[in-house]
Design an enzyme around this catalytic site. Structure first.
Site, PDB file in Angstrom:
ATOM      1  N   SER A 102       0.834  -1.204   0.000  1.00  0.00           N
ATOM      2  CA  SER A 102       0.000   0.000   0.000  1.00  0.00           C
ATOM      3  C   SER A 102       0.873   1.261   0.000  1.00  0.00           C
ATOM      4  O   SER A 102       1.589   1.501  -0.953  1.00  0.00           O
ATOM      5  CB  SER A 102      -0.963  -0.041   1.194  1.00  0.00           C
TER       6      SER A 102
ATOM      7  N   ASP B 176      -6.156  -4.290  -1.410  1.00  0.00           N
ATOM      8  CA  ASP B 176      -5.027  -3.871  -0.576  1.00  0.00           C
ATOM      9  C   ASP B 176      -4.234  -5.069  -0.059  1.00  0.00           C
ATOM     10  O   ASP B 176      -4.785  -5.965   0.577  1.00  0.00           O
ATOM     11  CB  ASP B 176      -5.570  -3.057   0.600  1.00  0.00           C
TER      12      ASP B 176
END
Length: 526
Positions: free
Chosen positions: A82, A378
């Site tokens: 991320s 994610d």
């Protein structure tokens, strides 16, 4: 330390007074330390570096990186999830590994308007702004809805008792109906946008533009540019580029009984020593198995696996496609926060032999079982701090250390812990949230519990509170505060790092893995 660097720090407008004072206090001590046995011709020392995800807290990662680079730390293997993936990609893409990258990365992040990454409907941006800027917004909205429901239920009785005009009953009903329609609108947005409020196209576009400006147009080019091995790295072993590493490793193995005799299985130890003496793979090349590479972590919820890119990219793209698409796709896949951003969906060309072969290699899947899509969210949903990919069981005597930076708030750091049952079982939502948090970090916690060595020697925490990791509306002052927190955490870590102790205890980890060091001995090294 070079006087020019000291002057640069003292005149850096982005560093606050506290950061500059801490730098001045620790500068001489840190500059005299050793951090690695792999160096370049300019004296820079090389490490492997992993960075945790954390939304807009990623600005703190840049501050941490800045602190490391100021003291001549450079990077071989790098990884992140991320926000950590953004920083990892920029380190890999912004030129030769000998160059300092943090100043340029800082310019990029401070020039980005994070709010622009929320590229969904304007109503989404407005709602997110209210939630993030007003801490009690959700709670107050919930109380409002609950109050309206109570009024709607009780109003008929009130009108009868107090003889109020029944038409007033329409007011709370209309308000409640409006809220219901708004909620239905959001639900429809989720369905239309693949269960995400923001498409994420603006982020990918800006990341791609940065890469193109730095002459990185496709994944194949970046892999060729950054991923190097052995002597192609053009680096030096601190004690010589001949048999010195082999000799040092053997000498340290022989010395282990001096301090660990009571904790060793001597038969296994002697066999291990003999095997090391007979293995001449490192004898004339201290760079054997040494490499530079980058890894972006994402999660494919279609095949339900943790994906390491570009290592596992051949599951989804052919070699031709990898020579056409931007590495920005990797970062976009890693930062797809569920519900906040749409998942990144990639169509898999199952007619390509290379892709079918990759599915067989990685997942033992037959051609008929190859998925037609990759659906990426994610990477933090499985591994937000992928330090495990740097653990190498076949390396006994380390040449480079692993450095890692994690992004936390005070509660996670243990400075303001609340009572467990009272908070966790406070409501169904808090209960589910804690279950999700536990599962989210399971992969990383399992590794760090097994190898406590890394928590002791490799990892530094940055306290990012009271900032919200999803606050895409943060102003430049908040960015600057996060940058400084990261910078101070970086110099604090360097000040306490002990390379000789790291190497010694890393050897004990290797002995424990081979059942040479008794399991009950040194629980602090894994």
């Amino acid at each position: 330390m070079d006087a020019r660097i000291i002057e640069m720090i003292q005149h850096d407008a982005k560093l606050d007074k506290e950061s500059k004072e801490r730098f001045s206090e620790l500068c001489d001590n840190i500059a005299a330390q050793e951090f690695s046995d792999i160096l370049d011709d300019e004296g820079n020392q090389y490490v492997n570096f992993v960075q945790e995800g954390g939304g807009v807290w990623g600005v703190a990662l840049v501050g941490y990186l800045y602190a490391l680079e100021v003291f001549g730390i450079r990077f071989l293997r790098i990884a992140g999830t991320s926000a950590g993936a953004i920083n990892t990609m920029l380190i890999a893409a912004l030129g030769n590994h000998k160059l300092s990258k943090s100043t340029k990365i800082r310019e990029i992040l401070f020039s980005w308007k994070f709010e622009a990454f929320m590229d969904g409907k304007s109503i989404v941006r407005r709602l997110a702004s209210r939630i993030l800027k007003r801490k009690r917004y959700i709670k107050r909205a919930s109380y409002t809805v609950l109050g309206l429901l109570i009024i709607i239920l009780l109003f008929p009785f009130v009108t009868l008792i107090f003889k109020i005009n029944p038409l007033w009953y329409l007011l709370p009903f209309v308000i409640f109906l409006s809220l219901a329609l708004i909620s239905w609108h959001y639900f429809q947005l989720f369905n239309k946008n693949h269960i995400g409020l923001n498409p994420g196209n603006e982020f990918e576009k800006q990341m791609m533009a940065v890469l193109v400006r730095n002459n990185v147009k496709n994944i194949s080019h970046l892999n060729e540019q950054y991923n190097k091995k052995g002597r192609d790295l053009q680096l030096n072993y601190r004690y010589g580029n001949g048999p010195e590493y082999y000799t040092n490793a053997l000498e340290h193995i022989k010395n282990i009984p001096d301090t660990q005799l009571a904790n060793l299985d001597l038969v296994r130890f002697r066999n291990f020593l003999q095997a090391a003496q007979d293995n001449d793979v490192y004898r004339d090349n201290p760079f054997t198995l040494l490499r530079a590479d980058y890894t972006i972590i994402t999660t494919d919820i279609n095949s339900k696996i943790k994906v390491e890119l570009p290592k596992m990219a051949n599951l989804y793209w052919s070699n031709t496609q990898l020579s056409e698409i931007s590495p920005a796709r990797f970062v976009r896949a890693s930062m797809s926060v569920p519900y906040f951003f749409e998942p990144m969906i990639t169509k898999i060309d199952t007619s390509k032999d290379s892709i079918v072969a990759a599915w067989k290699f990685w997942l033992n899947a037959e051609p008929a079982s190859v998925y037609e899509q990759g659906i990426f969210i994610d990477g933090g949903s499985i591994s937000n701090f992928p330090i495990d990919i740097f653990h190498e069981s076949d390396i006994f005597y380390p040449r480079v250390p692993v450095f890692g930076v994690r992004l936390m708030d005070k509660a996670e750091l243990g400075e303001a812990r609340s009572s467990g049952t009272k908070e966790i079982l406070k409501s169904p939502l808090s209960f589910m949230a804690n279950i999700f948090d536990t599962l989210k970090g399971f992969n990383d916690k399992t590794f760090l519990t097994k190898y406590t060595f890394y928590s002791t020697h490799s990892i530094q925490y940055v306290d990012c509170s009271p900032s919200n990791w999803l606050n895409f509306f943060m102003d430049e002052q908040e960015k600057t505060e996060l940058f400084n927190k990261g910078f101070r955490a970086g110099i604090e870590f360097l000040a306490k790092f002990d390379w000789q102790q790291y190497k010694y205890e890393r050897m004990l980890v290797a002995l424990k893995e081979k059942n040479i060091l008794k399991q009950e001995a040194h629980p602090n090294v894994g």
